[in-house]
Design an enzyme around this catalytic site. Structure first.
Site, short mmCIF file in Angstrom:
data_model
loop_
_atom_site.label_atom_id
_atom_site.label_comp_id
_atom_site.label_asym_id
_atom_site.label_seq_id
_atom_site.Cartn_x
_atom_site.Cartn_y
_atom_site.Cartn_z
N ARG A 40 0.81 -1.09 0.06
CA ARG A 40 0.11 -0.01 0.21
C ARG A 40 0.78 1.38 -0.02
O ARG A 40 1.29 1.74 1.06
CB ARG A 40 -0.89 0.02 1.28
CG ARG A 40 -1.77 1.04 1.49
CD ARG A 40 -2.69 1.04 2.48
NE ARG A 40 -3.64 1.96 2.60
CZ ARG A 40 -3.43 3.23 3.03
NH1 ARG A 40 -2.22 3.60 3.46
NH2 ARG A 40 -4.37 4.40 3.23
N SER A 109 -12.52 -3.36 1.48
CA SER A 109 -12.80 -2.43 2.54
C SER A 109 -14.53 -2.13 2.84
O SER A 109 -14.88 -1.75 1.80
CB SER A 109 -12.20 -1.13 2.62
OG SER A 109 -10.63 -1.48 2.85
N LYS A 138 -4.03 5.79 7.67
CA LYS A 138 -5.33 5.92 7.02
C LYS A 138 -6.30 6.92 7.86
O LYS A 138 -7.03 6.60 8.87
CB LYS A 138 -6.08 4.75 6.91
CG LYS A 138 -7.26 4.60 6.02
CD LYS A 138 -7.45 3.32 5.45
CE LYS A 138 -8.71 3.34 4.33
NZ LYS A 138 -8.34 3.89 3.07
#
Length: 190
Positions: A40, A109, A138
């Site tokens: 990520r 998600s 995040k």
């Protein structure tokens, strides 16, 4: 299709690691017990992401740990990663599944039972639910308590039809260290 062990799932973030390189960080994490790696990286070019994915893939393959690419289907396909993880604002899960094919891992998600059911119907193999703790990786993630996570799981399983329930149970039972989840699903199913 491989059935990964999701019990210790690493999401990379070069800006927060304490190691000198991403490769060192991922290697150390795997040696420390990480069972699944999600690459990520939000702040790099496509070429940088591709090159990093190829390098990290060499490490994950050497340790038999699946590599999941975050958001970027093009990179996942280009490196033949084990899977892809998408959010609600990314490529729709049904389209990702169509393009990935049935033998790759698809994670989605979700924040609600409605999103979770839609993700399962679209072919998701696992769901990512909020953040259990505040995190700087995040900043837009909503905090979900352990109780909230269990409630979401219960709601999702109760809404699934019996075939989908069996699918969820079998996918989770195929992973090591997932017996607790399978027991919860079986208890809800009964």
């Amino acid at each position: 299709m491989i059935f990964p062990d999701y019990s210790l799932y690493l999401c990379t973030d070069k800006e927060l690691m304490s190691s000198a390189t991403l490769e060192e960080s991922v290697t150390d994490a795997i040696l420390g017990g990480v069972t699944c790696v999600q690459l990520r990286e939000k702040n790099c070019s496509s070429l940088q992401f591709y090159n990093e994915a190829k390098t990290i893939q060499e490490i994950t393959q050497a340790h038999h740990v699946p590599l999941i690419i975050n958001d970027r289907l093009d990179i996942a396909l280009a490196v033949n990663a084990d899977g892809l993880h998408v959010g609600q604002d990314d490529l729709p899960a049904h389209k990702a599944r169509e393009l990935l094919g049935p033998n790759k891992i698809l994670g989605v998600s979700v924040r609600t039972s409605k999103e979770a059911i839609a993700a399962e119907k679209a072919g998701a193999d696992y769901l990512g639910v909020g953040a259990m703790f505040s995190t700087s990786t995040k900043t837009d993630a909503q905090i979900v308590s352990k109780e909230g996570n269990e409630k979401l799981l219960s709601e999702v399983v109760s809404l699934l039809d019996s075939a989908a329930r069996e699918n969820v149970i079998s996918k989770n039972c195929a992973s090591r260290n997932q017996s607790a989840l399978a027991s919860k699903l079986n208890a809800i199913k009964a």
